[in-house]
Design a protein around this motif. Structure first.
Motif, PDB file in Angstrom:
ATOM      1  N   TYR A   1       0.932  -0.916   0.036  1.00 45.78           N
ATOM      2  CA  TYR A   1       0.161  -0.141  -0.047  1.00 45.78           C
ATOM      3  C   TYR A   1       0.980   1.596  -0.154  1.00 45.78           C
ATOM      4  O   TYR A   1       1.781   1.348   0.320  1.00 45.78           O
ATOM      5  N   ARG A   2       0.160   1.992  -0.736  1.00 33.05           N
ATOM      6  CA  ARG A   2       1.271   3.322  -1.193  1.00 33.05           C
ATOM      7  C   ARG A   2       0.676   4.274  -0.755  1.00 33.05           C
ATOM      8  O   ARG A   2       0.744   5.913  -0.349  1.00 33.05           O
ATOM      9  N   GLY A   3      -0.509   4.406  -0.332  1.00 35.20           N
ATOM     10  CA  GLY A   3      -1.169   5.363   0.035  1.00 35.20           C
ATOM     11  C   GLY A   3      -3.001   5.453  -0.412  1.00 35.20           C
ATOM     12  O   GLY A   3      -3.155   4.817  -1.317  1.00 35.20           O
TER      13      GLY A   3
ATOM     14  N   THR B   1      -3.650   1.891   8.099  1.00 40.04           N
ATOM     15  CA  THR B   1      -2.859   1.377   7.220  1.00 40.04           C
ATOM     16  C   THR B   1      -2.325   2.035   7.169  1.00 40.04           C
ATOM     17  O   THR B   1      -1.810   3.272   6.690  1.00 40.04           O
ATOM     18  N   ARG B   2      -0.956   1.415   7.369  1.00 44.12           N
ATOM     19  CA  ARG B   2       0.590   2.262   6.698  1.00 44.12           C
ATOM     20  C   ARG B   2       1.141   2.047   5.925  1.00 44.12           C
ATOM     21  O   ARG B   2       1.268   1.188   5.527  1.00 44.12           O
ATOM     22  N   ILE B   3       1.798   2.835   5.071  1.00 44.80           N
ATOM     23  CA  ILE B   3       2.356   2.315   4.591  1.00 44.80           C
ATOM     24  C   ILE B   3       2.943   1.603   3.508  1.00 44.80           C
ATOM     25  O   ILE B   3       3.969   1.351   5.301  1.00 44.80           O
ATOM     26  N   GLY B   4       3.267   0.509   3.313  1.00 44.01           N
ATOM     27  CA  GLY B   4       4.047  -0.269   3.011  1.00 44.01           C
ATOM     28  C   GLY B   4       3.119  -1.689   3.299  1.00 44.01           C
ATOM     29  O   GLY B   4       3.571  -3.200   2.903  1.00 44.01           O
ATOM     30  N   HIS B   5       1.984  -1.645   3.863  1.00 51.67           N
ATOM     31  CA  HIS B   5       1.293  -2.822   4.809  1.00 51.67           C
ATOM     32  C   HIS B   5       1.051  -3.804   3.576  1.00 51.67           C
ATOM     33  O   HIS B   5       0.448  -3.285   2.166  1.00 51.67           O
ATOM     34  N   THR B   6       0.338  -4.987   3.371  1.00 53.87           N
ATOM     35  CA  THR B   6       0.593  -5.927   2.006  1.00 53.87           C
ATOM     36  C   THR B   6      -0.973  -6.474   2.303  1.00 53.87           C
ATOM     37  O   THR B   6      -1.100  -7.281   4.017  1.00 53.87           O
TER      38      THR B   6
ATOM     39  N   ALA C   1       4.845  -6.014  10.708  1.00 53.58           N
ATOM     40  CA  ALA C   1       4.602  -5.624   9.372  1.00 53.58           C
ATOM     41  C   ALA C   1       4.633  -4.171  10.160  1.00 53.58           C
ATOM     42  O   ALA C   1       4.424  -3.642  10.905  1.00 53.58           O
ATOM     43  N   GLN C   2       5.721  -3.334   9.263  1.00 56.30           N
ATOM     44  CA  GLN C   2       5.457  -2.376   9.492  1.00 56.30           C
ATOM     45  C   GLN C   2       5.543  -1.372  11.213  1.00 56.30           C
ATOM     46  O   GLN C   2       4.542  -0.899  11.404  1.00 56.30           O
TER      47      GLN C   2
ATOM     48  N   ARG D   1       0.527   7.902  15.837  1.00 47.31           N
ATOM     49  CA  ARG D   1       0.815   6.705  16.442  1.00 47.31           C
ATOM     50  C   ARG D   1       0.138   6.436  17.608  1.00 47.31           C
ATOM     51  O   ARG D   1      -0.096   6.068  18.372  1.00 47.31           O
TER      52      ARG D   1
ATOM     53  N   ASP E   1      -2.073   8.302   9.581  1.00 47.49           N
ATOM     54  CA  ASP E   1      -2.389   7.553   8.349  1.00 47.49           C
ATOM     55  C   ASP E   1      -1.724   8.640   6.708  1.00 47.49           C
ATOM     56  O   ASP E   1      -1.339   8.471   5.720  1.00 47.49           O
TER      57      ASP E   1
ATOM     58  N   ASP F   1       2.224   9.977   7.593  1.00 44.47           N
ATOM     59  CA  ASP F   1       2.925   8.687   6.689  1.00 44.47           C
ATOM     60  C   ASP F   1       2.738   9.020   5.066  1.00 44.47           C
ATOM     61  O   ASP F   1       3.962   8.374   4.284  1.00 44.47           O
ATOM     62  N   SER F   2       0.997   8.720   4.492  1.00 47.31           N
ATOM     63  CA  SER F   2       1.413   8.521   3.080  1.00 47.31           C
ATOM     64  C   SER F   2       2.100   9.852   2.381  1.00 47.31           C
ATOM     65  O   SER F   2       2.809   9.442   1.661  1.00 47.31           O
TER      66      SER F   2
ATOM     67  N   SER G   1       5.691   9.362   3.429  1.00 47.36           N
ATOM     68  CA  SER G   1       7.019   8.562   2.656  1.00 47.36           C
ATOM     69  C   SER G   1       6.877   8.148   1.097  1.00 47.36           C
ATOM     70  O   SER G   1       7.900   8.058   0.111  1.00 47.36           O
TER      71      SER G   1
ATOM     72  N   ARG H   1      12.764   7.276  -7.109  1.00 48.93           N
ATOM     73  CA  ARG H   1      10.945   6.262  -7.839  1.00 48.93           C
ATOM     74  C   ARG H   1      11.089   7.671  -9.467  1.00 48.93           C
ATOM     75  O   ARG H   1      10.081   8.184  -9.723  1.00 48.93           O
TER      76      ARG H   1
ATOM     77  N   GLY I   1       1.876   7.291  -8.307  1.00 49.41           N
ATOM     78  CA  GLY I   1       1.811   6.314  -8.896  1.00 49.41           C
ATOM     79  C   GLY I   1       1.598   5.488  -8.444  1.00 49.41           C
ATOM     80  O   GLY I   1       0.614   5.068  -7.274  1.00 49.41           O
TER      81      GLY I   1
END
Ligand SMILES: NC(=O)c1ccc[n+]([C@@H]2O[C@H](COP(=O)([O-])OP(=O)(O)OC[C@H]3O[C@@H](n4cnc5c(N)ncnc54)[C@H](O)[C@@H]3O)[C@@H](O)[C@H]2O)c1
Ligand SMILES: [Zn+2]
Ligand SMILES: [Zn+2]
Lengths: 382, 188
Positions: free
Chosen positions: A6-8, A52-57, B77-78, B88, B110, B113-114, B117, B125, B132
């Motif tokens: 997830y990137r956003g 929902t964190r960036i990088g989450h699968t 994760a993360q 958070r 969130d 973060d978005s 990052s 990139r 993208g």
């Protein structure tokens, strides 16, 4: 490994990521052979679920082959092909020991208001999901089931959530012989709920949506009467009329937080996030049910308040039941139904694409273009 | 006609339904359904422990203050990091899940973060790091995007907003930058 990340909001990609490792003696690592995109994933994709964190699968619907197991795992071994329920369950907490497998208290540190779900944000426990080549499966002795030889892989996949959830939803509605059942939403979950209502003995099954190709699917897959709510000035009045002005015995909400039908509710709930989702379907359910009737809520909503018409629910004496589905508990019976030829869950799949095309997959599922109902993904190595 | 005790829309007979719908009534008995009753102690789980073993906590793991302890098993994760992580962590440590502030802070985390990052990934990139991943280009190529939309769909009223949701953080960022630059210039 390759994995969806997830990137956003509205942005996902497939990237290289470190392989998951065994972190607990009852973990397994599963090599994914098939995964699917769920309507629930869209709530994450649209940035609606907190933490929902960036990088989450993402990905809580998957089947695959056990690659590695922790020291205490007994019920599966490397090489076994398994289907994995979307909920993570310890098997022995207060809730698991009462059969509430989707409400486990030992696996979600982040919230007590939800159990743990693969790839469903940190609010659902912070586990990476199955839209990847490999996935960590905690409590491998509790969740996964070895796929019987005779079972079609895609049927197994549809039981990891969508079909089993719809089947559970029909039971939440306590459908009795001859009941009129209205299902709001003709996505995979609504299709399955409508199909399952007949198994429980419904006398009439009506499906409501605004996407015509999905309503056609509901007629075909679920033998349902269908209504496109954009074609009537007031869908609730229509549902009343067609039930002799009493309302339906059971209404199932298979729509959730991003419901359409009221632009104001949709924008405040799904775009501006001023409420925990758009309550349009929930309110239609309350209005369309008969007095003393049952409402089954499968649709997912956010953790803050929504503008729900609760007064009407009280005045009408409704029974409202809701949950994330304990799908693992439905499997033995659903396998019997598949074997007996009663149901064919895989018939709801519309698209089969490589995992690498994930962005297109999410876009299709989200826009419901190209007659999309359900997207299945194949990882590169599978 | 006044309402009567009868159903106004009687169902077809069981025989007819059975003929028309495969599996009709296979689970007719309400007492013989997998989710009835809701709570039951005969659900086989496969667990062979009374207390699950504890997963090792390698770095401090945030948890809801409504839990009495860190759960024995948790996602890794993360892990929390950076400014979004700080927001958070504050949400978790300060507010229970009953408080809107808990969830609104997590939503703020969130968005931060978005944005961060995305910016961090620009050097590697390029601008694609900011926008993208929408699948649009591929969809345009495959022709799926160009299919006519059903004009009757209810979501036609708001699909035009989707690009705004996507671009909102960048528009806000651009606006703030512009205000700051203008402010600095004026002061000179
Ligand atoms: N409780 C659970 O265990 C569980 C499991 C899986 C999914 N879900 C939830 O169930 C919901 C449906 O899942 P899905 O995979 O079928 O999603 P989906 O997005 O494919 O389907 C939702 C459907 O509802 C329709 N819709 C929108 N507004 C409507 C309205 N006002 N009335 C009627 N229909 C309307 C949409 O057009 C769409 O076809 C989601 O909220 C999902 O998160 C819950
Ligand atoms: Zn799901
Ligand atoms: Zn448990």
């Amino acid at each position: 490994m390759r994995a969806m990340v997830y990137r956003g909001p509205y942005r996902v990609a497939v990237e290289d990521k470190p392989d998951p490792v065994i972190e607990h003696p009852n973990d397994a690592i599963v090599r994914v052979e098939l995964a699917a995109i769920c309507g629930s994933d869209l709530h994450l994709y649209h940035g609606l679920l907190p933490d929902t964190r960036i990088g989450h699968t993402f990905g809580h619907e998957f089947i695959g082959r056990v690659e590695q197991v922790g020291s205490s795992v007994q019920n599966v071994k490397p090489g076994d092909r398994v289907m994995v329920p979307f909920h993570i369950s310890c098997g022995t907490c207060f809730f698991c020991s009462r059969g509430l497998l989707s409400n486990c208290h030992n696996v979600n540190a982040n919230a007590t208001a939800a159990g743990a779900i693969y790839g469903y944000s940190h609010t659902a426990g912070g586990y990476d999901g199955g839209q990847a080549e490999l996935v960590r499966v905690p409590f491998a002795d509790v969740g996964p089931m070895i796929i019987p030889d005779w079972l079609h892989d895609e049927d197994a996949l549809m039981l990891t959530d969508a079909f089993a959830t719809g089947y559970f939803g029909a039971q939440l509605g306590d459908v009795a012989e001859g009941d009129t059942v209205v299902v709001l939403g003709a996505g995979p979950v609504g299709l399955a709920a409508a199909r399952s209502a007949w198994l429980l003995g419904a006398g009439r099954v009506i499906v409501v949506d605004h996407v015509d190709h999905r309503l056609r699917k509901a007629a075909e897959f679920a033998y349902a009467e269908t209504y496109n709510f954009t074609q009537y000035p007031d869908i609730v009045a229509l549902l009343k009329e067609t039930t002799g002005h009493l309302g339906a015995d059971v209404v199932i909400d298979a729509v959730g937080a991003e419901a359409d039908g009221s632009l104001l509710q949709h924008i405040t709930g799904a775009k501006l996030k001023l409420q925990g989702g758009s309550p349009v379907a929930l309110n239609w359910a309350i209005d369309a049910a008969r007095k003393g009737g049952n409402i089954s809520v499968l649709g997912a909503y956010g953790p803050i308040f929504s503008a729900v018409k609760f007064g009407d629910a009280v005045n009408k004496g409704l029974t409202i039941r809701a949950n994330q589905a304990p799908v693992r508990r439905q499997w033995p019976r659903l396998l019997e139904h598949i074997r007996a030829g009663h149901i064919s869950p895989r018939d709801m799949i519309s698209h089969r694409i490589p995992l690498e095309d994930i962005a297109e997959g999410y876009h299709l599922m989200s826009t419901k273009l190209d007659d999309c109902t359900k997207v299945v993904l194949t990882p590169p190595a599978a | 006609m006044p309402y009567t005790a009868d159903r106004p829309d009687p169902a077809p007979s069981a025989e007819e339904l059975r003929r028309r719908i495969p599996g009709w009534g296979a689970d007719l008995d309400p007492a013989d359904r997998p989710s009835y009753p809701k709570e039951r102690d005969d659900v086989v789980t496969g667990a062979h422990w009374v207390l699950p073993e504890r997963q090792q906590e390698r770095e401090p793991r945030e948890r809801s203050i409504e839990h009495g302890m860190l759960t024995p098993v948790f996602g890794t994760a993360q892990p929390l990091h950076g400014p979004a992580g700080a927001i958070r962590r504050y949400a978790y440590e300060r507010y229970s899940e009953a408080r809107a502030a808990h969830w609104l802070l997590l939503m703020l985390g969130d968005r931060v973060d978005s944005a961060l990052s995305g910016l961090q990934a620009v050097p590697s990139r390029g601008p694609a790091a900011l926008v993208g991943g929408t699948g649009l280009i591929k969809q345009l190529r495959s022709g799926r995007m160009l299919q006519p939309r059903d004009p009757r769909r209810a979501d036609n009223a708001h699909v035009w907003m989707d690009p705004l949701v996507l671009a909102a953080p960048w528009l806000a960022g651009a606006w703030i930058t512009w205000r700051v630059v203008r402010g600095v210039r004026r002061r000179r």
